[in-house]
Design an enzyme around this catalytic site. Structure first.
Site, PDB file in Angstrom:
ATOM      1  N   TYR A 216       2.894 -13.947  -2.921  1.00  0.00           N
ATOM      2  CA  TYR A 216       3.528 -12.816  -1.906  1.00  0.00           C
ATOM      3  C   TYR A 216       4.880 -13.180  -2.090  1.00  0.00           C
ATOM      4  CZ  TYR A 216       4.260 -10.007   1.886  1.00  0.00           C
ATOM      5  OH  TYR A 216       4.963  -8.916   2.832  1.00  0.00           O
ATOM      6  N   LYS A 220       7.934 -10.575  -3.251  1.00  0.00           N
ATOM      7  CA  LYS A 220       9.081  -9.683  -2.352  1.00  0.00           C
ATOM      8  C   LYS A 220      10.374 -10.203  -2.644  1.00  0.00           C
ATOM      9  CE  LYS A 220       6.114  -7.222   0.130  1.00  0.00           C
ATOM     10  NZ  LYS A 220       6.486  -5.847   0.320  1.00  0.00           N
TER      11      LYS A 220
HETATM   12  N1  LIG Z   1       2.757  -6.329   8.660  1.00  0.00           N
HETATM   13  C1  LIG Z   1       3.933  -7.160   8.398  1.00  0.00           C
HETATM   14  O1  LIG Z   1       3.897  -8.189   9.287  1.00  0.00           O
HETATM   15  C2  LIG Z   1       4.747  -7.189   7.349  1.00  0.00           C
HETATM   16  C3  LIG Z   1       5.695  -8.067   7.361  1.00  0.00           C
HETATM   17  C4  LIG Z   1       6.852  -7.977   6.333  1.00  0.00           C
HETATM   18  C5  LIG Z   1       6.711  -7.108   5.410  1.00  0.00           C
HETATM   19  N2  LIG Z   1       5.386  -6.208   5.242  1.00  0.00           N
HETATM   20  C6  LIG Z   1       5.632  -5.330   4.400  1.00  0.00           C
HETATM   21  O2  LIG Z   1       5.259  -3.949   5.100  1.00  0.00           O
HETATM   22  C7  LIG Z   1       4.747  -3.118   3.993  1.00  0.00           C
HETATM   23  C8  LIG Z   1       3.663  -2.420   4.516  1.00  0.00           C
HETATM   24  O3  LIG Z   1       2.675  -3.374   5.503  1.00  0.00           O
HETATM   25  P1  LIG Z   1       1.728  -3.149   6.464  1.00  0.00           P
HETATM   26  O4  LIG Z   1       1.440  -4.305   7.385  1.00  0.00           O
HETATM   27  O5  LIG Z   1       1.868  -1.762   7.204  1.00  0.00           O
HETATM   28  O6  LIG Z   1       0.191  -3.055   5.432  1.00  0.00           O
HETATM   29  P2  LIG Z   1      -1.078  -2.357   5.836  1.00  0.00           P
HETATM   30  O7  LIG Z   1      -1.363  -2.026   7.229  1.00  0.00           O
HETATM   31  O8  LIG Z   1      -2.064  -3.314   5.222  1.00  0.00           O
HETATM   32  O9  LIG Z   1      -1.099  -0.896   5.275  1.00  0.00           O
HETATM   33  C9  LIG Z   1      -1.091  -1.080   3.730  1.00  0.00           C
HETATM   34  C10 LIG Z   1      -1.137   0.594   3.280  1.00  0.00           C
HETATM   35  O10 LIG Z   1      -1.165   0.381   1.898  1.00  0.00           O
HETATM   36  C11 LIG Z   1      -2.393   1.159   1.195  1.00  0.00           C
HETATM   37  N3  LIG Z   1      -2.781   0.393   0.197  1.00  0.00           N
HETATM   38  C12 LIG Z   1      -3.281  -0.991   0.313  1.00  0.00           C
HETATM   39  N4  LIG Z   1      -3.601  -1.025  -1.283  1.00  0.00           N
HETATM   40  C13 LIG Z   1      -3.200  -0.081  -1.935  1.00  0.00           C
HETATM   41  C14 LIG Z   1      -3.512   0.379  -3.412  1.00  0.00           C
HETATM   42  N5  LIG Z   1      -3.972  -0.557  -4.164  1.00  0.00           N
HETATM   43  N6  LIG Z   1      -3.029   1.447  -3.575  1.00  0.00           N
HETATM   44  C15 LIG Z   1      -2.713   2.538  -3.066  1.00  0.00           C
HETATM   45  N7  LIG Z   1      -2.183   2.176  -1.569  1.00  0.00           N
HETATM   46  C16 LIG Z   1      -2.696   0.719  -1.070  1.00  0.00           C
HETATM   47  C17 LIG Z   1      -3.191   1.117   2.308  1.00  0.00           C
HETATM   48  O11 LIG Z   1      -4.277   2.135   2.318  1.00  0.00           O
HETATM   49  P3  LIG Z   1      -5.660   1.892   3.128  1.00  0.00           P
HETATM   50  O12 LIG Z   1      -5.432   2.520   4.339  1.00  0.00           O
HETATM   51  O13 LIG Z   1      -6.609   2.820   2.160  1.00  0.00           O
HETATM   52  O14 LIG Z   1      -5.998   0.541   3.067  1.00  0.00           O
HETATM   53  C18 LIG Z   1      -2.452   1.369   3.552  1.00  0.00           C
HETATM   54  O15 LIG Z   1      -1.989   2.615   3.707  1.00  0.00           O
HETATM   55  C19 LIG Z   1       4.335  -3.920   2.910  1.00  0.00           C
HETATM   56  O16 LIG Z   1       5.004  -3.909   1.646  1.00  0.00           O
HETATM   57  C20 LIG Z   1       4.277  -5.418   3.510  1.00  0.00           C
HETATM   58  O17 LIG Z   1       4.558  -6.455   2.495  1.00  0.00           O
HETATM   59  C21 LIG Z   1       4.693  -6.197   6.280  1.00  0.00           C
END
Ligand SMILES: NC(=O)c1ccc[n+]([C@@H]2O[C@H](COP(=O)([O-])OP(=O)(O)OC[C@H]3O[C@@H](n4cnc5c(N)ncnc54)[C@H](OP(=O)(O)O)[C@@H]3O)[C@@H](O)[C@H]2O)c1
Length: 337
Positions: A216, A220
Site C-alpha cells: 500500500y 501511494k
Molecule cells: N480512510 C483512511 O484513513 C484513508 C487515509 C489515507 C488515504 N485514504 C485513501 O482515500 C481513498 C478512499 O478511502 P476510504 O477510506 O473512503 O475507502 P472505503 O471506505 O474503503 O471506500 C472505498 C470505495 O471504493 C470502492 N471500491 C473498492 N474497490 C473497488 C473496485 N475494485 N472497483 C471499484 N470501486 C471499488 C468501494 O465500493 P464498495 O462500496 O462497492 O465497496 C467504495 O466506494 C483511498 O484511495 C484511500 O487509500 C484513506
C-alpha cells in the site's frame, strides 16, 4: 601577537548567522503553514474555478464513490452545483446513490458507470472513454483505493492481496485518468475561463515508508510522483493536479468509526480538501501536493521539517504503531474463530 581569538570571534559570528538564518527560515515556514491552513483556504471560491460558477453545467467524475471519502466527494460536489458521474463497482449502491442525489439536487444529473477498477483492460478503458465523451467533464477525483486487510509483513502478504492493491491503486487510477483526460482537456480548452482538476488520493502511508503496509505504501508513493510529474505536463491545458495526503479518516478502510482531532470524518476531511485546493496545507515542501486537514498538516509539517520522512526513528515509530495494530487484529481474529 596571537590573533587566534579573532578566528574564534569570526567562527562564533558565522555560527550565529547560520543559526539566525535557520531560525528565520523555520519561522517563515511555520507562518506559511498557519497562513495556508487558517487564512488562505476558500471552499466556495476554489470550487467555483472548475465549474465557472455555473449551475449544473459541468461534470465531475468520482471513483470509489459509494462509501467513505468518495461518497462525501460526490455529495459535496453535487451540493456545489456540479453534475457527478458516479463510478464504482456495485451497481445496486450506485443506483441508490444516483437516486438519492437526484432527490436532494433535482437540477443536477448523476449518471453512474459500473466498473471494477481491478484489471481494467484496454477494451474497458476505451468503453469508459466513449461513455465519458458525452459529458462536459472538468473534474476527475481519483479516490478509489485499497489497503491491506490488516498490517502484514510483505513476505506473508497473499499474492491476491498485493496484486489487487497495485491493480486498483496504480493501474486502475492510470487507466481511468487516461480514458477521461481527452474529454477533460476538450471541455476546459473550449471554455476560456474554465480550469480543469485532477485530484488523486495519496496517503501518509505513501508519504512515509510504512512497514507492514509495504505494498500500500509503495502504491501511494507511486501515485505521489505520478501525479506531481503530470502536473507540469497538464498546466498548459489549464488542468491542475492535486495529490492529497491524508492520515487516518473514519471509514470502512481505516476500520475507525469515531472521529477525533487526529481522525476526522469524511465530511470534515473533504471540506478541508476543497478549502485547500492548489494550496499545500502541511505539505510545505511538496509541489502540487496538499495535506489539507489541519491536524494532519501540522503532523506532516513536524515530521518533514524536523525529522525527515525517511528518518530511521520515524520509521521505527511507524513500524511499532502498525505492529500493535496487527497484534490487536490477530487477537480479534483468533477470538472470532
Ligand atoms: N480512510 C483512511 O484513513 C484513508 C487515509 C489515507 C488515504 N485514504 C485513501 O482515500 C481513498 C478512499 O478511502 P476510504 O477510506 O473512503 O475507502 P472505503 O471506505 O474503503 O471506500 C472505498 C470505495 O471504493 C470502492 N471500491 C473498492 N474497490 C473497488 C473496485 N475494485 N472497483 C471499484 N470501486 C471499488 C468501494 O465500493 P464498495 O462500496 O462497492 O465497496 C467504495 O466506494 C483511498 O484511495 C484511500 O487509500 C484513506
Amino acid at each position: 601577537m596571537d590573533y587566534s581569538y579573532l578566528d574564534k570571534i569570526a567562527n562564533t559570528k558565522a555560527l550565529a548567522y547560520i543559526g539566525f538564518i535557520l531560525i528565520v527560515s523555520k519561522l517563515f515556514k511555520i507562518s506559511k503553514l498557519f497562513l495556508n491552513l487558517f487564512i488562505i483556504g476558500n471552499y466556495n471560491k476554489n470550487l467555483a474555478i472548475y465549474n465557472n460558477n455555473t449551475n449544473y453545467k459541468y461534470y465531475a467524475l468520482v471513483t470509489g464513490c459509494t462509501d467513505g471519502i468518495g461518497l462525501e466527494y460526490a455529495n459535496q460536489l453535487a451540493k456545489k452545483k456540479y453534475n457527478v458521474v458516479l463510478l464504482s463497482r456495485s451497481e445496486d449502491k450506485l443506483q441508490l446513490l444516483s437516486k438519492d442525489l437526484k432527490e436532494k439536487y433535482p437540477e443536477g444529473d448523476f449518471p453512474y458507470y459500473v466498473l471494477n477498477c481491478k484489471n481494467i483492460d484496454s477494451q474497458e478503458q476505451e468503453k469508459l472513454s466513449n461513455f465519458i465523451k458525452n459529458f462536459p467533464l472538468s473534474v476527475l477525483i481519483n479516490n478509489v483505493g485499497l489497503s491491506h486487510a490488516m498490517p502484514v509483513p510483505f513476505l506473508e502478504t497473499p499474492q491476491e492481496e498485493w496484486r489487487s492493491i497495485i491493480d486498483i491503486n496504480c493501474t486502475g487510477t492510470l487507466a481511468i485518468t487516461q480514458a477521461v483526460l481527452p474529454t477533460l482537456k476538450k471541455t476546459v480548452t473550449s471554455e476560456p475561463k474554465l480550469r480543469g482538476l485532477i485530484l488523486t488520493m495519496g496517503s501518509f502511508g505513501g508519504l512515509l515508508p510504512t512497514p507492514l503496509l509495504a505494498t500500500y505504501s509503495g502504491s501511494k508513493s507511486f501515485l505521489q510522483n505520478w501525479s506531481n510529474a503530470m502536473n507540469r505536463e497538464l498546466l498548459k491545458y489549464k488542468i491542475d493536479t492535486n495529490l492529497v495526503l491524508s492520515y487516518l479518516v473514519t471509514s470502512k478502510m481505516s476500520k475507525i468509526r469515531n472521529s477525533s482531532f487526529m481522525i476526522p470524518s469524511p465530511k470534515s476531511f473533504v471540506s478541508s480538501v476543497f478549502s485547500n485546493l492548489n494550496n499545500r496545507g502541511g505539505a510545505i515542501a511538496k509541489y502540487a501536493t496538499c495535506t489539507p486537514y489541519w491536524s494532519h498538516a501540522i503532523y506532516h509539517f513536524v515530521i518533514e521539517e524536523f525529522f525527515g520522512c525517511y528518518n530511521s526513528m520515524v520509521n521505527l515509530i511507524n513500524f511499532k504503531f502498525h505492529l500493535s495494530i496487527r497484534q490487536r487484529a490477530l487477537k480479534k481474529k483468533a477470538k472470532q474463530t
